[in-house]
Motif scaffolding. Sequence first.
Motif, PDB file in Angstrom:
ATOM      1  N   HIS A   1      51.193  37.453  32.656  1.00 18.18           N
ATOM      2  CA  HIS A   1      50.162  37.527  33.707  1.00 18.18           C
ATOM      3  C   HIS A   1      50.722  38.220  34.927  1.00 18.18           C
ATOM      4  CE1 HIS A   1      48.404  33.692  31.747  1.00 18.18           C
ATOM      5  NE2 HIS A   1      47.822  34.776  31.262  1.00 18.18           N
TER       6      HIS A   1
ATOM      7  N   THR B   1      45.466  34.631  38.595  1.00 17.23           N
ATOM      8  CA  THR B   1      45.246  34.805  37.159  1.00 17.23           C
ATOM      9  C   THR B   1      43.771  34.901  36.792  1.00 17.23           C
ATOM     10  OG1 THR B   1      45.572  32.455  37.022  1.00 17.23           O
ATOM     11  CG2 THR B   1      47.369  33.818  36.252  1.00 17.23           C
ATOM     12  N   HIS B   2      42.913  34.368  37.666  1.00 17.30           N
ATOM     13  CA  HIS B   2      41.492  34.412  37.286  1.00 17.30           C
ATOM     14  C   HIS B   2      40.953  35.847  37.277  1.00 17.30           C
ATOM     15  CE1 HIS B   2      41.257  34.246  41.672  1.00 17.30           C
ATOM     16  NE2 HIS B   2      40.062  34.765  41.572  1.00 17.30           N
ATOM     17  N   TYR B   3      41.629  36.777  37.999  1.00 19.29           N
ATOM     18  CA  TYR B   3      41.238  38.193  37.877  1.00 19.29           C
ATOM     19  C   TYR B   3      41.292  38.610  36.413  1.00 19.29           C
ATOM     20  CZ  TYR B   3      41.875  39.063  42.944  1.00 19.29           C
ATOM     21  OH  TYR B   3      41.782  39.050  44.296  1.00 19.29           O
TER      22      TYR B   3
END
Lengths: 893, 226
Positions: free
Chosen positions: B172, B188-190
């Motif tokens: 990531h 990380t949600h990207y």
Amino acid sequence: MDDFRPDPDSLLAAIQKDEARQHRGKLKIFFGMAAGVGKTYTMLQAAHERKADGVDVVVGYLETHKRADTEALLTGLEVIPRQKVEYRGTFLEEMDLDAILKRDPDLVLVDELAHTNAPGVRHTKRYQDIFELLEAGIDVYTTVNVQHFESRTDAVRQITGITVHETIPDSLLDQADEIELIDLSPEDLRKRLSEGKVYTPERVETAANNFFRVGNLTALREMALRLTAERVDHQLQDYMAVKQIAGPWKSTERLMVAISASPFSERLIRWTRRMAYNLEAPWLVVYIETSSAPSPESKAMLARHLKTAQELGGEVVVTAGADICRSLLHVARQRNVTQLVIGKPLRSSFQEFLSGGSLVNKLIRQSGDIDVYVITGDEEDSESRPRTFTLPQLVTHSGWNDYFLAITIIVLVTIVNLLVQPLIDYQATGLTELFAVLLIAIYIGRGPALVAATISALSWNYLFIEPQLTFQISTLQDTLLFFLYFAIAILSGNVTARLRMQERQARYNADRSMALYTLTRETAAAVNMDAVLRTAIEQLGRVFDAEVAILLCEQEELCRSPHPNGTLPIDDKEFAVAAWVYNNSKPAGRFTNTLSLARAQYFPLLASNEVVGVIGIRTRVNERLSIDEQVLLDTFINQIALVIERELIDEQTEQAAMLTESERLYTTLLNSISHELRTPIAAIIGAASNLQTSDPTSREQLSDDIQSSAQRLNRLVENLLDMSRLDSGRLQLKREWCDIGELIGVAIQRLHPCLKHRQLKLTIAPGLPLVEIDFVLMEQVVVNLLDNACSYTPPDAAITVQAEQGRGEVVIRVSDTGPGIPTAELARVFEKFYRVPGTIPGGTGLGLSIAKSLVEAHGGAIRAETPRTGGTSIVITLPAIGTPPPVKEVIDA
Amino acid sequence: MPEVLIVDDEIQIRRFLRIGLETNGYKVYESPNGHDAILKVAQRKPDLVILDMELPDLDGLEVLRRLREWTRLPVIILSVRASDVDKVAALDAGADDYLTKPFSMDELLARLRVAQRHAQPLAETQIFKSGPLQVDLSRRIVTVNDQTVKLTPTEYALLRLLIQHHGKVLTHKQILREVWGPEYVNETHYLRVYFAQLRQKIEDDPALPRLIVTEAGVGYRLIDEG
């Protein structure tokens, strides 16, 4: 025969004393009538003898007074250097206690037992240092003169006219294992004095004429001899008790002395102590607290008395009550007291009339079979100090403001009466004034009411009774009225004030019980140690308006960090005090005799057989606590110690229960695992041993078997590892925003080998929100569910995975069309090692249990259902709260 | 013949790896500890290293760091440590791949092939192909099943990065640093959002992706189907 049997209590006490001494150091006191008899000299001689016997002797503190022969004896002995203590700019030399403890000799010489240490040294008194040395198992030789014993200071003052300030408790003599009296005839001592062997020549003259008069010395000598004789007597009795020799056993007498905040009380205490000692009777000192607020001086005086009493070996009882006589007798009966000692009242009969009769008379009348001794006060005391314990009774209740207010009211009422005089007669005037006096008695206090009564009576006489503007009264009727007025005003003022006092007393008692009740209730309701400590800190802080810290012990040592809710900061210095308290189980710190330079006062939390911690307390006013506050604090601390002990026991019980539980699990585990482990291992070993010998086709078959068995083993090990990680409580969620669809995809990918032959239906609702979960752990959950669905259903059964959005949650559902779980078993399938009866072998009974733990760690829920169409459905709901921050588009690189 | 150095203290593991690799055309060196491994890499100059994390003298991660000070040769970690934290640590320290014991020989051989390929850098002008996906890197044209697909700049940047390291796991952190920049390594949600979008456009079944595979807790890998 009974008469010749030793009293078991005294026998036990004697044996305990013996036992306690086994590991304690031995104390030998060299004891004399005055300076110069040769105590230090004899002590040094004895030390040399011991040294010759091979005993490790050091000199802790010794004063040679520049006497040549004494100094000569000092050679050959190791001397521990003294510590220098700075006090107000000058350096004082004191014994270095810690250095001696560190050196740890067999025997240490410490001169001048009655010495008072410089401020800043750990203990106030040298004898406390000596106790600590004894506790550490070091023998101590020490010296002291007779005039320093508490119980003899009165007599010494009477004989020599000198007040001795450095005193030691008489109980020290009982603590001593050996006493050596250094006796010298007064003439010989005076001769030594004149030869300059005691003091330097310039001081000889004054000393010889003052203290060292033959008369004084003879009296002191007798005192020393008597003290020694008394002790020998006691030793004999102890000996007889142990050896079962019939003799004069402990008397059944029990003495009690009532004290007040008067300087005279100290004499009472000493008298009682002597009496009790001679009678071999236990004795107690009682202080009855009434509602009147004592002045700071009398508070300090009382504290001193109670300390003296404790030091002299008396039991101290402090109780509150409005009626002193009743309370005294109540305590006396409760404690089976046979003899009651009280002081001769020094109040005038008028004051006694005010306080409702003489205490002595009342006591004697109501005491029944208890003997009452009435002891006279010291001449000197009663002449110089009567005011200190009569006047305050009147004054300390009410301030000058109150008196001023009372007088103003009377003046105002009188002015109004003068104005309306033409309309009403003087008798009605008298009544209004009387009413005013009553109001003053109720709302202001007794003193102001008495003053108001006097002033109003006189002014009434002067201004209103015929002939006006004189103090004369013309008619007999008016004279009668005037005196009646006076009597009624004073009586009613007094009675109302007493009522008010009782009411205040009741309220005060109620407050105290309330505070204690609150503490008990709150701590009882506290669910764990942390809650108990928080409550204790809060309650102590509130009731005493103080900063509080609680330190608990950890592995036999006081934990350095106090409870985080504590309000009293504990730096290294304060911690050292707390640690001392912990190690010695005695209070220390401010307002005590030990380490009194500390900022706060520290108390050990004494449970039934150990110290469980230390409480530090510092009131915001930073004053010595009053006696009743002290008693309340003691009660509080006891209560807290009890609750802490209860919690500790609870914790232990819980741990024991956990141990039992884990043992049960361990057994289940072994039973379950041994089968699951052995089967694949047996397959692997069997197949491997056949590999070499078989033909190519069977070889392929065998290697396949080895592989599948090894994988089965691997899965089991992984499950076990997961489980132990969960059980250890070390599991830390690594939450990040995750796509549930992606997560399910990954899980399916991982089980591809077994799922590829299955009919799998995947429904992911579009637009599912991102959820903040631990991706790896939650994937494990879905893998476990899918694995179960694969393993426990026939190959033709369909598997469905659904994910949809609920209200504030995301629901994942893994269903199969297999044989299903009986309804009764639905809830149990999540238990560790539980397997639905009749299922095929190969599982561990851990998969669902792990899934449940993981889901619950995420704040979600998991349940098993039987859908209407049959089969099994496991439903997970995960909270979906909040949204991730917006994403950022990249400008083309 | 490609040369492989096996670093593992367990003789059984070394033996079965040697047998498996030699039958598949590798020349094998063995090393039982970290110091010896570093020495052998310098002396023999193998094409690949298979490195165990638990070595008697040095930690595997430490060996990796020392190697990375002077050589880019491909290193594949082979370890019983299965946690994503360990994997990420090794990959971030410069490992080319990470395989958890137990593993299958086929899996190891596949990873070795990928790692070997990466020893030679990918030319910018090349055309990348994997299953239905075809990407013309010089012209920035992406086709799936011969249909042109329109990607946003972010999606394309992600895809290009994966192609450059095809077959290999990217953590990531590595992806976020390369595509968004070092200050975004924790977002990380990207990745969740953009990989979901990207999969919608290039995968046949986005719910069960076959091209871009998620390595749980670690990162993403573009499958190389030749």
